[in-house]
Write a protein that holds these residues in place. Structure first.
Motif, PDB file in Angstrom:
ATOM      1  N   GLY A  27      25.249  11.807  22.222  1.00 21.33           N
ATOM      2  CA  GLY A  27      24.200  11.590  21.373  1.00 21.33           C
ATOM      3  C   GLY A  27      23.406  10.028  22.055  1.00 21.33           C
ATOM      4  N   PHE A  28      22.728   9.437  20.904  1.00 25.44           N
ATOM      5  CA  PHE A  28      21.794   8.298  21.300  1.00 25.44           C
ATOM      6  C   PHE A  28      22.833   7.356  22.235  1.00 25.44           C
ATOM      7  CE2 PHE A  28      18.631   9.285  17.933  1.00 25.44           C
ATOM      8  CZ  PHE A  28      17.482   8.791  18.867  1.00 25.44           C
ATOM      9  N   ALA A  29      24.017   7.237  21.764  1.00 25.89           N
ATOM     10  CA  ALA A  29      24.834   6.086  22.594  1.00 25.89           C
ATOM     11  C   ALA A  29      25.253   6.469  23.932  1.00 25.89           C
ATOM     12  CB  ALA A  29      25.956   5.834  21.882  1.00 25.89           C
ATOM     13  N   GLY A  30      25.845   7.944  24.003  1.00 30.44           N
ATOM     14  CA  GLY A  30      26.320   8.215  25.261  1.00 30.44           C
ATOM     15  C   GLY A  30      25.059   8.490  26.335  1.00 30.44           C
ATOM     16  N   LEU A  31      23.977   8.941  25.851  1.00 30.86           N
ATOM     17  CA  LEU A  31      22.895   8.959  26.851  1.00 30.86           C
ATOM     18  C   LEU A  31      22.603   7.688  27.354  1.00 30.86           C
ATOM     19  CD1 LEU A  31      20.554  11.763  25.071  1.00 30.86           C
ATOM     20  CD2 LEU A  31      22.357  12.374  27.015  1.00 30.86           C
ATOM     21  N   TYR A  32      22.467   6.713  26.576  1.00 33.85           N
ATOM     22  CA  TYR A  32      21.916   5.295  27.356  1.00 33.85           C
ATOM     23  C   TYR A  32      22.807   4.902  27.900  1.00 33.85           C
ATOM     24  CZ  TYR A  32      19.970   0.779  27.145  1.00 33.85           C
ATOM     25  OH  TYR A  32      18.963  -0.254  27.443  1.00 33.85           O
ATOM     26  N   GLN A  33      24.053   4.876  27.408  1.00 31.56           N
ATOM     27  CA  GLN A  33      25.282   4.434  28.272  1.00 31.56           C
ATOM     28  C   GLN A  33      25.396   5.073  29.653  1.00 31.56           C
ATOM     29  OE1 GLN A  33      28.269   1.908  27.235  1.00 31.56           O
ATOM     30  NE2 GLN A  33      27.315   1.754  29.259  1.00 31.56           N
ATOM     31  N   LEU A  34      25.310   6.585  29.753  1.00 35.92           N
ATOM     32  CA  LEU A  34      25.116   7.023  31.212  1.00 35.92           C
ATOM     33  C   LEU A  34      23.964   6.662  31.853  1.00 35.92           C
ATOM     34  CD1 LEU A  34      25.938   9.320  33.124  1.00 35.92           C
ATOM     35  CD2 LEU A  34      24.496  10.746  31.902  1.00 35.92           C
ATOM     36  N   TYR A  35      22.872   6.561  31.234  1.00 35.91           N
ATOM     37  CA  TYR A  35      21.697   5.782  31.938  1.00 35.91           C
ATOM     38  C   TYR A  35      22.045   4.631  32.748  1.00 35.91           C
ATOM     39  CZ  TYR A  35      17.132   3.708  32.630  1.00 35.91           C
ATOM     40  OH  TYR A  35      16.044   3.066  33.027  1.00 35.91           O
ATOM     41  N   LEU A  36      22.588   3.593  31.867  1.00 36.40           N
ATOM     42  CA  LEU A  36      22.735   2.229  32.568  1.00 36.40           C
ATOM     43  C   LEU A  36      24.099   2.369  33.563  1.00 36.40           C
ATOM     44  CD1 LEU A  36      22.310  -0.180  29.512  1.00 36.40           C
ATOM     45  CD2 LEU A  36      20.783   0.493  31.388  1.00 36.40           C
TER      46      LEU A  36
END
Length: 550
Positions: A27-36
């Motif tokens: 979700g919002f958290a997993g996508l951003y964590q992957l990006y960083l």
């Protein structure tokens, strides 16, 4: 935060885990964590139980589902380019639009190639000698990772209906958190809704327009404020894009991730005319926190709170034509705001329709579900379909759904038997390298979720970068720091009216769940300061170490 181009991940050295990081949830958290993490050059993989990305906004697709934080704020702030290219259509975005936004983000930043869909993580076991986690999925795959990030969401563990006879109903049953993707045609049907939380408040006005009859079974009434939702004009969109940089900077300094003028005075010290004017402004603002932010003592003093609560009850009486129904819809057993308020887009007005009926279970308790419908102490209600709007096992449920085994064979479920324990809502002592986004004892549900997600994910990423730069392989919360944080969180909550109310904030909606206030009530600004201070001081409150050579 590192904004340089992403570095290609290196192959694991002999004896190293397959992955540098495993992220659970897309979700919002997993996508951003992957990006960083990819920008650090880490071998990262996301495991998502659903068949597509989106998390909350993939699962919750019931009619009427939309965010209760304004679209401008409920969105990523990390990319100025993303802010400029995406245009929100409404003040409060509906579920399909938010899901389209997340798909746009995944495609724009090429995230899909590292996401494994339809794969639930069932078990995670820590290897204390190697400082690695071994994950097992429901498909039978096993993978090792140095770090694990639980981006499973604070409202994703669906609470099954605890109603006798639920499996005997001969008609159709639905749950707001597991709505069929192809939709459900309830037009011309006799429909029952059990529950009147935020999902039901959004769903009921839509069902009232479709169903031949709609019977709502209410256990506890809610406080709902008007959303004042509307399409955004081209001029508003242009103005938003022009001020986004300043807006995002102010957002990061805010108490909860939305820009609201903080109150300065007491409700009890204001005269009645002044107080009424303030409450009218809050009611008309269309903001979830519009009334809560009028005075400093709304959430700390029962007498002050009652002045705001009665203002809402007066509004309900003005909207709902039948006095008995209006009274049943008016909360009187708990202070305003101590259960999550809802935003109303026709909820109260729906009860003025001749085919919509409220059954107040406080007066006529539900005894069981039968093959034909729902039986209460006053008789049986025959229906064609039942919608369960029974909510979630909030904040801890999604983490405890995974069988997590830490140091010494201790499971997270065992450790949290009397309530969650962690330091800064990020790491639980004895479960090293296992980070949680939006977990218990963080601001999470008391803040704008996307705002808090970004703060968590950035802290976790910086922490992992620090460890790798220093040649370290493990971070664990110290028991002493954990004790201090749990005490501080409990004392902060005790200074408010929150803990006195039986709600999902305290776990009271799940039978047998420990009664603990599950969020950090001190504000996201104070929380951010605590997290940043710990990092500046060499990750004070955490034990850092390196695995012995093998």
């Amino acid at each position: 935060m590192d904004t340089a181009a992403p570095r290609p991940p290196a192959r694991p050295a002999p004896g190293e885990p397959e992955l540098d990081a495993a992220v659970v949830g897309a979700g919002f958290a997993g996508l951003y964590q992957l990006y960083l993490l990819r920008r650090l050059g880490l071998r990262t993989r996301v495991f998502e139980a659903c068949d597509d990305i989106g998390g909350t906004w993939y699962r919750n697709r019931y009619p009427g589902a939309r965010c209760d934080i304004e679209s401008a704020a409920y969105s990523y702030s990390f990319s100025p380019e993303l802010d400029q290219e995406w245009e929100w259509s409404e003040r409060y975005a509906a579920q399909p639009e938010i899901l389209r936004y997340l798909h746009h983000v995944a495609d724009r930043f090429d995230l899909r190639r590292d996401i494994t869909l339809g794969t639930r993580v069932d078990r995670a076991v820590y290897d204390a000698a190697r400082h690695t986690w071994r994950l097992t999925t429901a498909t039978g795959e096993t993978v090792t990772a140095r770090f694990v990030v639980l981006a499973t969401g604070c409202m994703s563990a669906v609470k099954a209906p605890d109603v006798p006879g639920a499996d005997t109903f001969a008609g159709r049953t639905l749950h707001t958190a597991d709505w069929p993707h192809e939709g459900a045609d309830l037009a011309g049907r006799r429909v029952a809704v059990i529950g009147t939380g935020c999902s039901a408040v959004q769903l009921i006005p839509v069902l009232a327009e479709q169903a031949a009859s709609l019977t709502v079974f209410q256990r506890t009434p809610v406080y709902a404020l008007p959303a004042r939702n509307r399409p955004l004009t081209a001029a508003e969109t242009a103005e938003l894009k022009a001020r986004y940089p300043a807006y995002r900077a102010a957002q990061r300094r805010s108490r909860g991730g939305t820009l609201v003028e903080p109150p300065t005075g007491s409700a009890l010290k204001a005269d009645e005319a002044e107080r009424t004017a303030a409450y009218e402004a809050g009611w008309n603002s269309g903001l979830l926190s519009g009334l809560l932010r009028t005075y400093t003592d709304i959430l700390t003093d029962r007498e002050a709170n009652e002045t705001a609560a009665e203002h809402v009850r007066a509004k309900i009486r003005a909207i709902v034509a039948d006095p008995a129904t209006a009274e049943a819809l008016s909360p009187r057993t708990y202070p305003f705001g101590t259960k999550r308020p809802c935003l109303d887009s026709g909820y109260y007005a729906a009860y003025n329709r001749p085919h919509v009926r409220l059954v107040d279970l406080a007066g006529t308790p539900l005894t069981r579900i039968t093959p034909a419908g729902i039986r209460t102490t006053e008789g049986e209600h025959t229906v064609d379909a039942i919608v369960f709007a029974t909510g979630f096992d909030a904040l801890t449920g999604s983490q405890l759904a995974v069988d997590i085994v830490g140091k010494g064979g201790l499971t997270l479920r065992e450790k949290w038997a009397d309530g969650p324990r962690n330091h800064l809502g990020l790491l639980s002592a004895g479960f090293p390298n296992l980070f949680t986004v939006l977990g218990p004892l963080s601001p999470s549900v008391l803040s704008n979720a996307v705002f808090s997600i970004e703060q968590h994910v950035e802290w976790i990423t910086d922490c992992i970068a620090h460890l790798r730069g220093a040649g370290l392989t493990e971070i664990d919360a110290t028991p002493e720091a954990e004790d201090r944080w749990c005490t501080h969180a409990a004392e902060t909550a005790a200074a408010t009216l929150y803990p006195d109310t039986a709600s999902w904030y305290t776990g009271a909606n799940v039978p047998g769940k420990p009664r603990v206030f599950l969020a950090y009530a001190g504000g996201a600004d104070r929380y951010r300061e605590a997290c940043e201070a710990a990092a500046r001081d060499g990750y004070r409150g955490f034990a850092l170490s390196a695995a012995a050579p093998r």
